[in-house]
Design an enzyme around this catalytic site. Structure first.
Site, PDB file in Angstrom:
ATOM      1  N   CYS A   3      44.725 -10.814 -22.885  1.00 39.60           N
ATOM      2  CA  CYS A   3      45.144  -9.900 -23.952  1.00 39.60           C
ATOM      3  C   CYS A   3      44.179 -10.046 -25.128  1.00 39.60           C
ATOM      4  O   CYS A   3      43.335 -10.917 -25.158  1.00 39.60           O
ATOM      5  CB  CYS A   3      46.549 -10.256 -24.425  1.00 39.60           C
ATOM      6  N   ARG A  10      39.984  -6.174 -23.052  1.00 42.60           N
ATOM      7  CA  ARG A  10      40.633  -7.425 -22.610  1.00 42.60           C
ATOM      8  C   ARG A  10      41.985  -7.159 -21.995  1.00 42.60           C
ATOM      9  O   ARG A  10      42.603  -8.024 -21.385  1.00 42.60           O
ATOM     10  CB  ARG A  10      40.796  -8.372 -23.803  1.00 42.60           C
ATOM     11  N   TRP A  55      47.704  -7.334 -21.551  1.00 42.52           N
ATOM     12  CA  TRP A  55      47.534  -7.260 -20.099  1.00 42.52           C
ATOM     13  C   TRP A  55      48.726  -8.038 -19.555  1.00 42.52           C
ATOM     14  O   TRP A  55      48.788  -9.264 -19.680  1.00 42.52           O
ATOM     15  CB  TRP A  55      46.213  -7.888 -19.659  1.00 42.52           C
ATOM     16  N   ASN A  60      48.292 -14.655 -26.360  1.00 48.32           N
ATOM     17  CA  ASN A  60      47.493 -14.446 -25.148  1.00 48.32           C
ATOM     18  C   ASN A  60      47.605 -15.739 -24.353  1.00 48.32           C
ATOM     19  O   ASN A  60      47.268 -16.806 -24.847  1.00 48.32           O
ATOM     20  CB  ASN A  60      46.026 -14.171 -25.517  1.00 48.32           C
ATOM     21  N   GLY A  61      48.111 -15.649 -23.117  1.00 49.65           N
ATOM     22  CA  GLY A  61      48.239 -16.854 -22.290  1.00 49.65           C
ATOM     23  C   GLY A  61      49.551 -16.809 -21.516  1.00 49.65           C
ATOM     24  O   GLY A  61      50.212 -15.780 -21.451  1.00 49.65           O
ATOM     25  N   GLU A 100      29.064  -7.009  -3.601  1.00 48.98           N
ATOM     26  CA  GLU A 100      29.130  -6.577  -5.006  1.00 48.98           C
ATOM     27  C   GLU A 100      29.229  -5.053  -5.092  1.00 48.98           C
ATOM     28  O   GLU A 100      29.994  -4.520  -5.894  1.00 48.98           O
ATOM     29  CB  GLU A 100      27.910  -7.093  -5.775  1.00 48.98           C
ATOM     30  N   LYS A 155      32.259  -3.110  -6.952  1.00 50.90           N
ATOM     31  CA  LYS A 155      32.048  -2.131  -8.021  1.00 50.90           C
ATOM     32  C   LYS A 155      32.802  -0.845  -7.703  1.00 50.90           C
ATOM     33  O   LYS A 155      33.494  -0.279  -8.528  1.00 50.90           O
ATOM     34  CB  LYS A 155      30.556  -1.815  -8.168  1.00 50.90           C
ATOM     35  N   GLU A 163      36.779  -1.290  -7.771  1.00 51.45           N
ATOM     36  CA  GLU A 163      37.456  -1.638  -9.033  1.00 51.45           C
ATOM     37  C   GLU A 163      37.392  -0.505 -10.062  1.00 51.45           C
ATOM     38  O   GLU A 163      38.203  -0.474 -10.974  1.00 51.45           O
ATOM     39  CB  GLU A 163      36.928  -2.934  -9.615  1.00 51.45           C
ATOM     40  N   HIS A 176      31.408  -6.997  15.141  1.00 54.45           N
ATOM     41  CA  HIS A 176      32.536  -7.870  15.546  1.00 54.45           C
ATOM     42  C   HIS A 176      33.841  -7.382  14.940  1.00 54.45           C
ATOM     43  O   HIS A 176      34.638  -8.161  14.437  1.00 54.45           O
ATOM     44  CB  HIS A 176      32.225  -9.302  15.099  1.00 54.45           C
ATOM     45  N   LYS A 190      39.024  -7.594 -18.661  1.00 56.00           N
ATOM     46  CA  LYS A 190      37.630  -8.030 -18.630  1.00 56.00           C
ATOM     47  C   LYS A 190      37.501  -9.502 -18.260  1.00 56.00           C
ATOM     48  O   LYS A 190      36.570  -9.893 -17.588  1.00 56.00           O
ATOM     49  CB  LYS A 190      36.968  -7.803 -19.990  1.00 56.00           C
TER      50      LYS A 190
HETATM   51  C1  AGP Z   1      33.627  -7.849 -12.031  1.00 53.81           C
HETATM   52  O1  AGP Z   1      33.246  -6.486 -12.087  1.00 53.81           O
HETATM   53  C2  AGP Z   1      35.091  -8.035 -12.307  1.00 53.81           C
HETATM   54  N1  AGP Z   1      35.428  -7.470 -13.564  1.00 53.81           N
HETATM   55  C3  AGP Z   1      35.566  -9.456 -12.112  1.00 53.81           C
HETATM   56  O2  AGP Z   1      35.466  -9.721 -10.733  1.00 53.81           O
HETATM   57  C4  AGP Z   1      34.795 -10.570 -12.866  1.00 53.81           C
HETATM   58  O3  AGP Z   1      33.501 -10.712 -12.321  1.00 53.81           O
HETATM   59  C5  AGP Z   1      35.544 -11.896 -12.679  1.00 53.81           C
HETATM   60  O4  AGP Z   1      36.821 -11.756 -13.246  1.00 53.81           O
HETATM   61  C6  AGP Z   1      34.823 -13.096 -13.313  1.00 53.81           C
HETATM   62  O5  AGP Z   1      34.744 -12.905 -14.703  1.00 53.81           O
HETATM   63  P1  AGP Z   1      33.800 -13.902 -15.547  1.00 53.81           P
HETATM   64  O6  AGP Z   1      32.386 -13.700 -15.046  1.00 53.81           O
HETATM   65  O7  AGP Z   1      33.974 -13.475 -16.969  1.00 53.81           O
HETATM   66  O8  AGP Z   1      34.270 -15.308 -15.292  1.00 53.81           O
END
Ligand code: AGP
Length: 608
Positions: free
Chosen positions: A2, A27, A74, A100-101, A481, A485, A488, A504, A603
């Protein structure tokens, strides 16, 4: 995760808090709220949805207050609803908290508070804190917060205001970041520096176990044990422009196009052509461990974990030291083989990911030297390591990581070069690698010029329901990756696989509705990948191929080709990922998705 922001000073607080929340929305953004002081009582407004909804709710209200706190959420406990949005208040509405937590023992505390006669109104863990403060309040807000938190197990970055303390904000940190801002005659608290930078660059990072009392004249910092802490003022180096879109339609697109610059920043001052090696100040005190190391662990989450896989290939090829890449969330709960001869690299853009921080601490507990590869200076993970290398990508606001990924790979290539030159790599080979590294930023710029071509390709595919991404060697992690991308930000299901593995099982999925993205550049495994492409085509599969520019053979076989410049194998991920970032971006945009704030994501994940 958050976002929290608080202000006390001489200006109307509401516009400052709303603007601050907008800079924190990456966030978390499923609900938002604000609490400000007024002579007639705390004004608390909160609403499910984006910060803009809260702004609309507040715009006609004439609030002159100059102190307040705000929150963008969040959800971890309780649906994203108006009621569960922060701030949360005590029974009488005299104390407001944003948090936040996660409060691990919130159920036990709920029962305790109910027995004391408190009426809890929401499903959140945060509300428990407001009532605990109320239960312990005897006229001193800081003291009541300190006692309340001594009963809490869990993580928090929180801020508190009270009707009985019109010129004080109390905040506390344990496991979730908090930054204080000193504007001379106005003071700030926030989850990170983004809301503070427009007002001041003078900041103090709170440490775990610390509380701060913020008033009109400044802040005092103490620990839970009431030990006085001298604030360590630091200067924020990045500019406001770096957290603005600067003409781009989204932060994600801006950050994709920033990569020639951010890669130069990752390299700057770190290439030693004379000796054919890298110069990494953050590792200077660890050269003995880098020479003696017997096994390497790389840990991270999501995109950072993909970068780690590429690092594994690089380090094993250039140092001959065994490397294990571990999901941080797995590493922390199993019994890994780690000792004083282990180096653990923790990769994290935000430097706040809870699983990665816990894995790093587990590695240190077992004797490993922990080195960080982080982007945010002063972040929790960066400060928990024994040393490390910052990637200098600047603030990454888009939830989908792009520029951080390529800078993580660049730093891993520099570390591999440094450690390789301590072992098997000759000065001549080292110089060759440096020459190839120096070309990468311009080559990335060349690929970005293919944006229109990639957008045209996206037009033919954005309605598809599933994708496969296939690569080999250094580009298998890039396939992972590329899939991440796409899924997500467009919510299309996508899987990354080693190209040979397709036979396989996944080949059963191939038909004309299953696009297959191949990384098919002229590297050491090109012929094998070409065979895999033929296997897909013979089953009516539609292929999109990332190819080496000038490769007529593959262009004669595949309709959708995206040609990229050639480089040495270990650096190819820095180039092959760029078209995949743009492909995901354009598909998501054509689908009308919010690429900067994809649903359900945040994020940085500061919860388990
Ligand atoms: C990547 O596009 C995602 N948003 C997510 O997988 C991110 O890489 C992961 O949460 C790790 O975050 P960080 O690099 O801030 O630790």
């Amino acid at each position: 995760m958050c976002g929290i922001v608080g202000y006390i000073g001489k200006k109307p607080v509401v516009p400052i808090l709303i603007e601050g929340l907008k800079r924190l929305e990456y966030r978390g953004y499923d609900s938002a709220g604000i609490a400000v002081y007024s002579d007639t009582g705390l004004i608390v407004q909160k609403v499910a949805g984006r910060v803009s909804r809260l702004e609309d709710l507040m715009k006609d209200q004439q609030i002159r207050s100059k102190i307040g706190i705000a929150h963008t959420r969040w959800a971890t406990h309780g649906e994203p609803t108006d009621k569960n949005a922060h701030p949360h208040t005590d029974c009488k509405g005299r104390i407001a908290v944003v948090h936040n937590g996660i409060i691990e023992n919130c159920n036990a505390l709920r029962e305790y508070l109910k027995q004391k006669g408190h009426k809890l109104r929401t499903e959140t863990d945060t509300e428990v804190i407001a009532h605990l403060i109320e239960e312990n309040y005897e006229g001193n807000l800081l003291k009541a917060v300190r006692i309340a938190l001594s009963e809490v197990d869990g993580t928090y970055g929180l801020a508190v205001i009270s009707l009985d303390h019109p010129r004080e904000i109390v905040c506390a940190r344990n496991g979730s970041p908090l930054v204080l801002g000193d504007g001379g005659d106005e003071f700030f608290v926030a989850s990170d520096a983004a809301p503070i930078v427009p007002h001041t660059r003078q900041v103090v990072y709170l440490e775990d176990g610390e509380l701060a009392s913020i008033t009109d004249t400044g802040f005092t910092i103490t620990t839970l044990e009431e030990k006085e802490i001298t604030p360590k003022i630091e200067e924020i180096s990045w500019t406001l422009g770096q957290i603005e879109k600067e003409g781009f339609s989204s932060f994600m697109l801006k950050e994709i196009f920033e990569q020639p610059v951010t890669l130069r920043n990752a390299i700057r001052g770190r290439l030693n052509m004379t000796d054919g090696t890298a110069r990494l100040d953050g590792l200077d005190r660890h050269h003995e461990q880098l020479e003696r190391v017997e096994n390497i662990v790389i840990t991270g989450c999501g995109t950072a974990w993909h970068a780690g896989l590429i690092g594994e290939y690089m380090l094993e090829e250039m140092t001959r030291v065994p490397v294990e890449v571990e999901y941080a969330s797995e590493f922390r709960y199993r019994s890994p083989v780690v000792d004083s001869k282990t180096i653990l690299f923790a990769i994290s853009q935000s430097g706040e990911t809870t699983d990665t921080l816990a894995a790093l601490r587990e590695g240190k507990r077992r004797g490993a030297t922990a080195l960080g590869i982080c982007n945010v200076v002063g972040s929790t993970i960066a400060r928990a390591t024994d040393g490390g290398v910052y990637i200098h990508a600047g603030p990454e606001i888009g939830v989908a990581s792009t520029k951080a990924f390529t800078s993580q790979i660049m730093v891993l290539s520099l570390i591999s070069l440094l450690m390789g030159r301590m072992r098997t790599i000759s000065v001549d080979k080292g110089r060759g690698i440096i020459k190839a590294i120096e070309k990468i930023p311009d080559q990335v710029g060349q690929i970005l010029e293919l944006d229109k071509r990639i957008k045209d390709i996206a037009q033919d595919f954005y309605k598809k329901k599933n994708f496969l991404f296939l690569g080999r060697g250094y580009n298998f992690p890039v396939a992972l990756e590329g899939a991440l991308k796409l899924k997500e930000i467009s919510y299309i299901h996508a899987e990354g696989y080693p190209a040979a593995e397709m036979k396989h099982g996944p080949i059963a999925l191939i038909d004309e509705d299953m696009p297959v993205v191949f990384i098919a550049i002229r590297d050491c495994v090109f012929e094998k990948v070409l065979s895999n492409i033929e296997e897909v085509k013979s089953r009516k599969g539609v292929v999109i191929a990332i190819t080496t520019e000038g490769d007529k053979e593959i262009e004669s076989k595949v309709k959708y080709c995206i040609p990229i410049p050639k480089t040495i194998d270990i650096l190819t991920p820095l180039l092959t990922v760029i078209p995949l970032q743009l492909l995901a971006y354009h598909i998501a945009t054509l689908k009308g998705c919010d690429v900067d704030r994809p649903r359900n994501l945040a994020k940085s994940v500061t919860v388990e």
